[in-house]
Design an enzyme around this catalytic site. Structure first.
Site, mmCIF file in Angstrom:
data_model
loop_
_atom_site.group_PDB
_atom_site.id
_atom_site.type_symbol
_atom_site.label_atom_id
_atom_site.label_comp_id
_atom_site.label_asym_id
_atom_site.label_seq_id
_atom_site.Cartn_x
_atom_site.Cartn_y
_atom_site.Cartn_z
ATOM 1 N N SER A 132 0.703 -0.959 -0.171
ATOM 2 C CA SER A 132 0.120 -0.025 -0.098
ATOM 3 C C SER A 132 1.134 0.962 0.006
ATOM 4 C CB SER A 132 -0.753 0.040 1.190
ATOM 5 O OG SER A 132 -0.177 0.557 2.416
ATOM 6 N N ASP A 133 0.247 2.429 -0.308
ATOM 7 C CA ASP A 133 0.924 3.528 -0.183
ATOM 8 C C ASP A 133 0.844 3.780 1.350
ATOM 9 O OD1 ASP A 133 1.883 6.415 -2.314
ATOM 10 O OD2 ASP A 133 2.660 5.736 -0.366
ATOM 11 N N TRP A 134 1.808 4.822 1.789
ATOM 12 C CA TRP A 134 1.666 5.137 3.147
ATOM 13 C C TRP A 134 0.609 5.426 3.934
ATOM 14 C CZ3 TRP A 134 6.653 6.682 5.818
ATOM 15 C CH2 TRP A 134 6.340 7.185 7.026
#
Ligand code: GLC
Length: 744
Positions: free
Chosen positions: A286-288
């Site tokens: 996932s992105d942050w």
């Protein structure tokens, strides 16, 4: 085929089958190990492999506190960390992982976007080189340095197509075009992964941000994305498919929603397309915090629902979201998430750790001696200087003021970026403390062997509005034979969360340029930025302009190489430069419409503005040279083409000037009439050619079915019979040869 040929090919075949089989065997062997390890793991240990935290040292997002990360590692609750770098620190963290029950090695990720210790030009600048070898080399060196510093995985290449320069992350990609963007995506993946995972100088690539993040409404970072399936497949997905075909080990999803569903929970993207149709075997991070952020999106009511939706949709690892570690066990126990989905995600992660050789030796990348030897080597810096010079775009040189002679008299070096080292690193450079960045001024001193000819004056700040420095700057220009003025953005004015509604040259920098031009002395303007900026007065009135982006560690030396002609600039813009924000989105591959405007004056009942030209300030594919080129003798091998036939278009390219130089000749096609309207032109091929003064070369482009295909009214990738326009030029708006052919 004669007997000898048959014998030779059988002999060759006898070699290749084992090799192919051997590669397959290795994969099978790893799969066996993965299954065996998985069988020993508790559910908590499995979920730990899907959990990733940042180090607190170089956070690249909002840090969520409240956990003892070392303890969680020892308990097997943390399988990966980002923003840990260096042999010492990675070894320290790995020690903790070796104290866990199953001793599963830690995976270290880092944003090695354009260099690790030696900073290369920002990716948008590298894209301006249209030099795939140079781009691959930049990523190769970045990968080698990062691997020597204990890093296993970079969160790059960012392959988001971007057609809105208000969006700050345009600096991180390859611009507006899917054809150029796809080739660059593949080059970067190959650069990072080198000869394959398991090699000590190879790191995992990560194609991001999946998908369509660059189409954020209004160019505002993290904003909504809404587009047709055709636009998604024709423009935004191709670079991801190219990255996957080049072997990208991982993907990262994106913060944005796509047509109402956050990418993180978008099973159409991650399961149907990526892991289904495209058969992706790596893993998706996932992105942050993007899993947790689905609550803010209004898509998930809480972390547990976000975790369920994300994992179900194919997000394998949770970066800094703390959603999986806090909710997955209960979701599995409550049968809201099948254990099989957790197992699939865990196997994808473990497989990469095996491929990297981390189970054989968890410390193999954390080697202080190799780090010392590899980082910032003269060889790496020389490569960065070459790539930087290739990234510079000559926008104007009206009176052939450039290249400067080394015998030139006094040079006034002016502007807020003239002596800046820090800004040369651009956004997303790794070694924020990277001390060895060569400023423009440093580069001139190096080139001229001293500063006796140089008269420096800052003139003004980047963003401030005080003109108090103008008088000194003008006086310097009056004393000098030539003035070089460096203007643009600070390194953190483009990048993540750096959208700008006003993309003019910041502050009063253009007034400084005006004051210098008003002296009547020759003025060379260098614009340093992470995005296309608007500088209409300068573009109209300055005689020489170089767009130098942010060029990294060797910026000043590369600029000096170009200023003094030791490198003849050949860069071409990978993105359209607007005249005003009002024109955005503006890109070359636009549709004709029912009332096309054929020129800036053709505006009556036309698709045009009454208060601005329609044309961009500088077009996609535009860039000048110190020499000139002619395009002649276009020949098509066929003008009637059967569906599966290939044919060629060739022409003569001649260097008609007095300097040797490179030209990027571009081929564009237009499908004139089709079941859905097609762009007025699309880049389908290019060739970068070096020619000596007076030299000619025949350039040949091969056109195949792929170049004639598109998503038809039924969204099927196919061709349709009919007329095509063929265009060859030095820029998308400078077509020099034109022809047509018919697809039967
Ligand atoms: C950031 C970026 C992403 C980056 C990640 C880790 O928010 O969106 O591109 O790789 O977080 O730093």
């Amino acid at each position: 085929m004669n007997n000898r040929a048959i014998a030779v090919s059988l002999l060759l075949l006898s070699f290749t089958i084992p090799l192919f089989a051997q590669k397959k065997t290795v994969k099978d062997a790893i799969d066996v190990k993965v299954e065996a390890l998985l069988a020993k793991m508790t559910l908590d240990e499995k979920i730990g492999q899907l959990n990733q935290y940042t180090s607190d040292r170089d956070a690249t997002g909002p840090i969520s506190k409240g956990s003892n990360k070392l303890e969680e590692i020892k308990q097997g609750k943390l399988g990966s960390m980002l923003n840990v770098r260096g042999a010492k620190d990675t070894r320290f963290i790995q020690d903790a992982a070796m104290q866990s029950r199953l001793k599963i090695p830690m995976l270290f990720g880092l944003d090695v976007i354009h260099g690790y210790r030696v900073t290369f030009p920002i990716p948008l600048a590298e894209a301006a080189s249209w030099d795939l070898e140079a781009i691959e080399l930049g990523s190769r060196i970045a990968g080698r340095e990062a691997a020597a510093a204990g890093v296993h995985w970079t969160f790059a290449p960012m392959v988001d197509i971007a057609r809105d320069p208000r969006w700050g992350r345009v600096m991180e990609g390859a611009g507006e075009d899917p054809y150029l963007g796809s080739l660059i995506a593949a080059a970067r993946v190959k650069g990072f992964q080198g000869n394959g995972l398991g090699n000590l100088d190879a790191i995992m690539a990560c194609a991001k941000h999946f998908a369509a993040y660059g189409a954020a409404v209004a160019g505002r970072d993290y904003n909504t994305v809404d587009m047709s399936d055709r636009m998604l497949w024709e423009v935004y997905l191709p670079p991801f498919k190219a990255a996957l075909d080049a072997g990208a080990a991982t993907f990262m999803n994106s913060f944005n929603e796509l047509n109402g569903i956050p990418a993180t929970a978008n099973s159409y993207l991650q399961r149907d397309i990526l892991k289904g149709k495209w058969g992706f075997k790596g893993f998706v991070v996932s992105d942050w915090g993007s899993i947790r952020e689905m609550i803010a999106h209004g898509y998930s009511k809480d972390n547990a629902e976000a975790a369920r939706q994300a994992l179900t949709a194919g997000s394998d690892m949770d970066m800094e979201g703390r959603a999986y570690i806090s909710s997955l066990a209960k979701l599995v126990a409550d049968k809201k998430v099948p254990l099989a989905l957790v197992d699939d995600a865990v196997k994808r992660v473990l497989r990469k750790k095996f491929e990297l050789g981390l189970f054989d030796d968890p410390y193999r990348f954390s080697n202080a001696e190799r780090e010392e030897k590899e980082l910032n080597s003269p060889k790496n810096r020389k490569a960065a200087r070459d790539v930087a010079a290739k990234s510079i775009v000559l926008l104007k040189n009206t009176n052939q003021l450039l290249p400067l002679s080394k015998n030139v008299g006094a040079i006034a070096v002016i502007g807020p970026l003239a002596k800046s080292n820090t800004d040369m690193k651009g956004f997303w450079s790794v070694q924020w403390d990277n001390d060895q960045l060569v400023s423009l001024y440093d580069g001139l001193v190096n080139k001229l062997g001293g500063e006796s000819k140089l008269i420096y004056s800052k003139g003004c700040g980047i963003k401030d509005t005080t003109r108090s420095g103008f008088a000194e700057a003008v006086a310097a220009a009056k004393k000098a034979d030539v003035t070089i003025v460096a203007v643009g953005e600070a390194f953190d004015m483009s990048g993540e969360a750096k959208s700008r509604a006003d993309i003019h040259l910041p502050g009063i920098q253009e007034d400084l340029v005006k004051a210098l031009v008003a002296t009547g002395k020759p003025v060379v303007v260098l614009v340093m930025a992470g995005r296309p900026l608007i500088f209409n007065w300068t573009a109209d009135n300055a005689s020489s302009i170089l767009y130098t982006w942010w060029l990294g560690s060797e910026a000043g030396n590369a600029m000096a190489d170009v200023l003094f002609g030791d490198y003849n600039p050949a860069g071409k813009l990978p993105i359209t430069f607007p005249r005003s924000e009002g024109q955005i989105p503006i890109y070359y591959a636009s549709k004709s419409t029912g009332r096309p405007s054929t020129s800036d004056k053709d505006i009556v009942y036309r698709s045009a503005y009454i208060d601005s030209p329609n044309s961009p300030r500088f077009a996609f594919g535009f860039g000048l040279s110190y020499t000139t080129f002619s395009y002649t003798d276009l020949k098509l091998s066929k003008t009637q083409v059967k569906n599966n036939e290939t044919f060629t278009a060739s022409f003569t390219l001649t260097n008609t000037g007095k300097y040797a130089g490179e030209e990027v000749a571009q081929l564009y096609l237009q499908d004139r009439f089709a079941s859905v309207t097609r762009p007025v032109k699309e880049l389908k091929a290019f060739e970068k050619v070096m020619l000596k003064a007076g030299e000619s070369k025949t350039v040949t482009f091969t056109i195949d079915k792929e170049k004639l295909s598109f998503y038809n009214a039924q969204m099927k990738w196919d061709t349709e019979p009919g007329e095509f326009k063929l265009m060859i030029g030095t820029a998308s708006d400078k077509i020099l040869l034109e022809s047509k052919f018919e697809l039967l």
